[in-house]
Design an enzyme around this catalytic site. Structure first.
Site, PDB file in Angstrom:
ATOM      1  N   GLU A 161       8.502 -20.678  18.671  1.00  0.00           N
ATOM      2  CA  GLU A 161       7.414 -21.352  19.280  1.00  0.00           C
ATOM      3  C   GLU A 161       6.761 -22.613  18.190  1.00  0.00           C
ATOM      4  O   GLU A 161       5.479 -22.627  18.352  1.00  0.00           O
ATOM      5  CB  GLU A 161       6.438 -20.671  19.975  1.00  0.00           C
ATOM      6  CG  GLU A 161       7.326 -19.952  21.097  1.00  0.00           C
ATOM      7  CD  GLU A 161       6.340 -19.489  22.176  1.00  0.00           C
ATOM      8  OE1 GLU A 161       5.430 -20.085  22.506  1.00  0.00           O
ATOM      9  OE2 GLU A 161       6.785 -18.652  23.138  1.00  0.00           O
TER      10      GLU A 161
ATOM     11  N   VAL B 258       0.825  -1.199   0.223  1.00  0.00           N
ATOM     12  CA  VAL B 258      -0.170   0.083   0.009  1.00  0.00           C
ATOM     13  C   VAL B 258       0.872   1.319  -0.088  1.00  0.00           C
ATOM     14  O   VAL B 258       0.567   2.213  -0.597  1.00  0.00           O
ATOM     15  CB  VAL B 258      -0.879   0.114   1.246  1.00  0.00           C
ATOM     16  CG1 VAL B 258      -1.425   1.340   1.470  1.00  0.00           C
ATOM     17  CG2 VAL B 258      -2.245  -1.239   0.968  1.00  0.00           C
TER      18      VAL B 258
HETATM   19  N1  CAA Z   1      -0.081 -32.186  25.427  1.00  0.00           N
HETATM   20  C1  CAA Z   1       0.481 -33.281  26.086  1.00  0.00           C
HETATM   21  N2  CAA Z   1       1.149 -34.395  25.316  1.00  0.00           N
HETATM   22  C2  CAA Z   1       1.599 -34.227  24.204  1.00  0.00           C
HETATM   23  C3  CAA Z   1       1.083 -33.036  23.499  1.00  0.00           C
HETATM   24  C4  CAA Z   1       0.675 -31.800  24.040  1.00  0.00           C
HETATM   25  N3  CAA Z   1       0.374 -31.150  23.490  1.00  0.00           N
HETATM   26  N4  CAA Z   1       1.732 -33.267  22.124  1.00  0.00           N
HETATM   27  C5  CAA Z   1       2.368 -34.225  22.153  1.00  0.00           C
HETATM   28  N5  CAA Z   1       2.108 -35.116  23.264  1.00  0.00           N
HETATM   29  C6  CAA Z   1       2.503 -36.410  23.761  1.00  0.00           C
HETATM   30  C7  CAA Z   1       2.177 -37.407  22.693  1.00  0.00           C
HETATM   31  O1  CAA Z   1       0.664 -37.890  23.227  1.00  0.00           O
HETATM   32  C8  CAA Z   1       2.954 -38.646  23.026  1.00  0.00           C
HETATM   33  O2  CAA Z   1       2.825 -39.198  23.977  1.00  0.00           O
HETATM   34  P1  CAA Z   1       3.405 -40.748  24.106  1.00  0.00           P
HETATM   35  O3  CAA Z   1       4.461 -40.808  24.696  1.00  0.00           O
HETATM   36  O4  CAA Z   1       2.399 -41.043  25.552  1.00  0.00           O
HETATM   37  O5  CAA Z   1       2.702 -41.494  22.925  1.00  0.00           O
HETATM   38  C9  CAA Z   1       4.420 -37.889  22.994  1.00  0.00           C
HETATM   39  O6  CAA Z   1       4.028 -36.458  23.696  1.00  0.00           O
HETATM   40  C10 CAA Z   1       4.956 -37.527  21.682  1.00  0.00           C
HETATM   41  O7  CAA Z   1       4.317 -36.903  20.714  1.00  0.00           O
HETATM   42  P2  CAA Z   1       4.607 -36.999  19.286  1.00  0.00           P
HETATM   43  O8  CAA Z   1       4.905 -38.376  18.777  1.00  0.00           O
HETATM   44  O9  CAA Z   1       3.551 -36.276  18.618  1.00  0.00           O
HETATM   45  O10 CAA Z   1       5.926 -36.200  19.251  1.00  0.00           O
HETATM   46  P3  CAA Z   1       6.909 -35.862  18.054  1.00  0.00           P
HETATM   47  O11 CAA Z   1       8.404 -36.141  18.335  1.00  0.00           O
HETATM   48  O12 CAA Z   1       6.294 -36.240  16.672  1.00  0.00           O
HETATM   49  O13 CAA Z   1       6.758 -34.232  18.192  1.00  0.00           O
HETATM   50  C11 CAA Z   1       5.936 -32.090  17.529  1.00  0.00           C
HETATM   51  C12 CAA Z   1       5.708 -33.418  17.897  1.00  0.00           C
HETATM   52  C13 CAA Z   1       4.465 -31.373  17.417  1.00  0.00           C
HETATM   53  C14 CAA Z   1       6.600 -32.024  16.237  1.00  0.00           C
HETATM   54  C15 CAA Z   1       6.712 -31.332  18.374  1.00  0.00           C
HETATM   55  O14 CAA Z   1       8.237 -31.903  18.433  1.00  0.00           O
HETATM   56  C16 CAA Z   1       6.896 -29.841  18.314  1.00  0.00           C
HETATM   57  O15 CAA Z   1       5.926 -29.216  18.952  1.00  0.00           O
HETATM   58  N6  CAA Z   1       7.858 -29.422  17.594  1.00  0.00           N
HETATM   59  C17 CAA Z   1       8.107 -27.795  17.461  1.00  0.00           C
HETATM   60  C18 CAA Z   1       8.948 -27.353  18.757  1.00  0.00           C
HETATM   61  C19 CAA Z   1       8.833 -25.889  19.013  1.00  0.00           C
HETATM   62  O16 CAA Z   1       7.947 -25.513  18.982  1.00  0.00           O
HETATM   63  N7  CAA Z   1       9.960 -25.378  19.287  1.00  0.00           N
HETATM   64  C20 CAA Z   1      10.063 -23.846  19.738  1.00  0.00           C
HETATM   65  C21 CAA Z   1      10.926 -23.789  20.765  1.00  0.00           C
HETATM   66  S1  CAA Z   1      10.683 -22.395  21.852  1.00  0.00           S
HETATM   67  C22 CAA Z   1      10.900 -20.818  20.980  1.00  0.00           C
HETATM   68  O17 CAA Z   1      11.181 -20.962  20.053  1.00  0.00           O
HETATM   69  C23 CAA Z   1      10.826 -19.727  21.812  1.00  0.00           C
HETATM   70  C24 CAA Z   1      12.361 -18.956  21.768  1.00  0.00           C
HETATM   71  O18 CAA Z   1      12.494 -18.369  22.849  1.00  0.00           O
HETATM   72  C25 CAA Z   1      12.817 -18.587  20.515  1.00  0.00           C
END
Ligand code: CAA
Length: 388
Positions: free
Chosen positions: A362, A336
């Site tokens: 995050e 814009v």
């Molecule tokens: N609440 C409770 N339990 C949960 C959950 C939730 N929201 N999400 C997953 N779980 C549990 C699952 O039920 C599973 O449980 P079991 O062991 O009983 O089976 C377990 O956790 C594993 O879950 P997944 O198989 O889904 O795990 P994954 O390895 O495939 O990962 C993911 C999932 C969503 C990709 C996760 O790794 C993720 O969120 N990644 C992104 C990380 C992130 O956001 N990083 C940001 C860092 S902080 C930041 O950026 C701030 C800064 O200061 C810069």
């Protein structure tokens, strides 16, 4: 019943935050962005007026505000500058696991300090080789007597350079994947080394550093939650903090929308203000819709938490939509402004750079889609009980 009416207290909080953003943040935001300066004065003032540590529980001396309250504040502060807001809000991310899993003794010590003084805490999850794939982290915590010894490196740590406390995730059982991760509260000492301050594209008034733990000893009482249950604690934390990121993204979008709207009424081309041209009107309309829907999704994800309900999918909906919308709205605001939008002298250039990180930290927009897809396709998750 769906009711979007804010209470008088929430309206007052919102006004306090908006006023603070207008009088304290905006006047210095562009200068701090230019120099990559550190907003210590603003942190001190925000602490003084009660705009930090808003979720610190009342029983440990904090204001104990709700999640919607926090989102109202974060949107207004980010309207002022999202980089400065990231510096102000990072304590909330580091504190969430402590509130969820810390003993009363540890919470009393930790929240007591944060509430008493403008001290900072950092959330240390990400590593150079473990970003989206959290469970591939390599930082190790070995139990030795009544202590754990931490070794490893964390990167992209908000406020890492200035923090007094670090909420650190480490492997306690390296062969157990996500079931071998634990969370610790670490007080800064000489074994905690700040290696690098990042020079960033946007949010340049926030500090982002690499933090290395070299044989850092942590008393066992600072194990947060149960040993090897750190992964779930991290996920539950992000469920609680992603609404706040969505709120910040909404604040950026609101600011970009306001600047673009005002400019479109002033800038004359083809004999009329450009706001009279349908090409611009439709852009302004799309921006307004995106801001509105971002805010609704954010409030919804926060209200569920305030009601004690699980909000995993709503949190990802809000974070994904609001972040992508902030990027789109800021980019359109530059459009814009035309060529002037590309010039640093005009405000929207900073907003476009600042918006980018909202799609990254995050959990990237792609990770939010992954969460949404899994929550949608796997009833196991959708039916899980509300997190504590
Ligand atoms: N609440 C409770 N339990 C949960 C959950 C939730 N929201 N999400 C997953 N779980 C549990 C699952 O039920 C599973 O449980 P079991 O062991 O009983 O089976 C377990 O956790 C594993 O879950 P997944 O198989 O889904 O795990 P994954 O390895 O495939 O990962 C993911 C999932 C969503 C990709 C996760 O790794 C993720 O969120 N990644 C992104 C990380 C992130 O956001 N990083 C940001 C860092 S902080 C930041 O950026 C701030 C800064 O200061 C810069």
């Amino acid at each position: 019943m769906v009711d979007f009416t804010l209470t008088d207290e929430q309206i007052a909080l919102r006004e306090l935050a908006h006023d603070f953003a207008e009088k304290e943040i905006r006047p210095v935001a562009w200068e701090l962005d230019k120099d990559g300066g550190w907003p210590q004065d603003i942190i001190n003032k925000a602490h003084e007026v009660g705009l930090m540590n808003t979720h610190a529980p009342e029983r440990f001396g904090g204001p104990g505000l709700g999640y919607l309250d926090g989102c109202l504040i974060e949107e207004e502060l980010a309207w002022g500058c999202s980089g400065i807001t990231t510096s102000l809000g990072a304590n909330g991310l580091a504190s969430a696991p402590i509130a969820l899993g810390g003993s009363d003794e540890v919470q009393d010590e930790f929240f007591g300090e944060l509430v008493a003084e403008p001290k900072l805490a950092s959330f240390c999850l990400t590593e150079p080789g473990a970003g989206s794939d959290v469970s591939s982290m390599r930082t190790r915590a070995e139990k030795k007597g009544d202590k754990y010894v931490l070794n490893g490196q964390k990167c992209f740590i908000t406020n890492g350079t200035y923090a007094d406390w670090y909420t650190v995730y480490a492997k306690t059982d390296p062969d157990a994947g996500h079931r071998g991760m634990s969370c610790f509260l670490v007080r800064r000492d000489d074994t905690v080394v700040i290696d690098k301050k990042e020079d960033k594209m946007g949010q340049r008034a926030s500090n982002t550093a690499t933090v290395t733990f070299n044989d850092t000893e942590v008393d066992a009482k600072y194990l947060i939650g149960e040993e090897n249950k750190g992964f779930k604690l991290a996920m539950m934390t992000l469920d609680r903090t992603r609404p706040g990121v969505a709120a910040m993204a909404t604040g950026i979008a609101q600011a970009a929308f306001e600047y673009a709207t005002e400019y479109s009424k002033e800038r004359v081309q083809f004999g009329v203000p450009i706001a009279m041209h349908q090409a611009i009107q439709f852009m302004i309309a799309d921006m307004a819709t995106k801001v509105h829907l971002s805010r609704l999704a954010t409030w919804n994800s926060a209200v569920l938490l305030d009601q004690g309900k699980r909000n995993t999918i709503e949190s990802s909906h809000a974070k994904r939509f609001a972040s992508d919308s902030a990027m789109e709205v800021a980019t359109d605001a530059v459009q814009v402004y035309g060529g002037y939008g590309f010039i640093k002298e005009y405000p929207v250039e900073k907003l476009m750079r600042d918006a980018k990180i909202m799609q990254l930290y995050e959990g990237t927009s792609q990770i939010q889609r992954l969460v949404i897809a899994r929550e949608t396709l796997l009833p196991r998750r959708a039916e899980a009980p509300a997190a504590a």
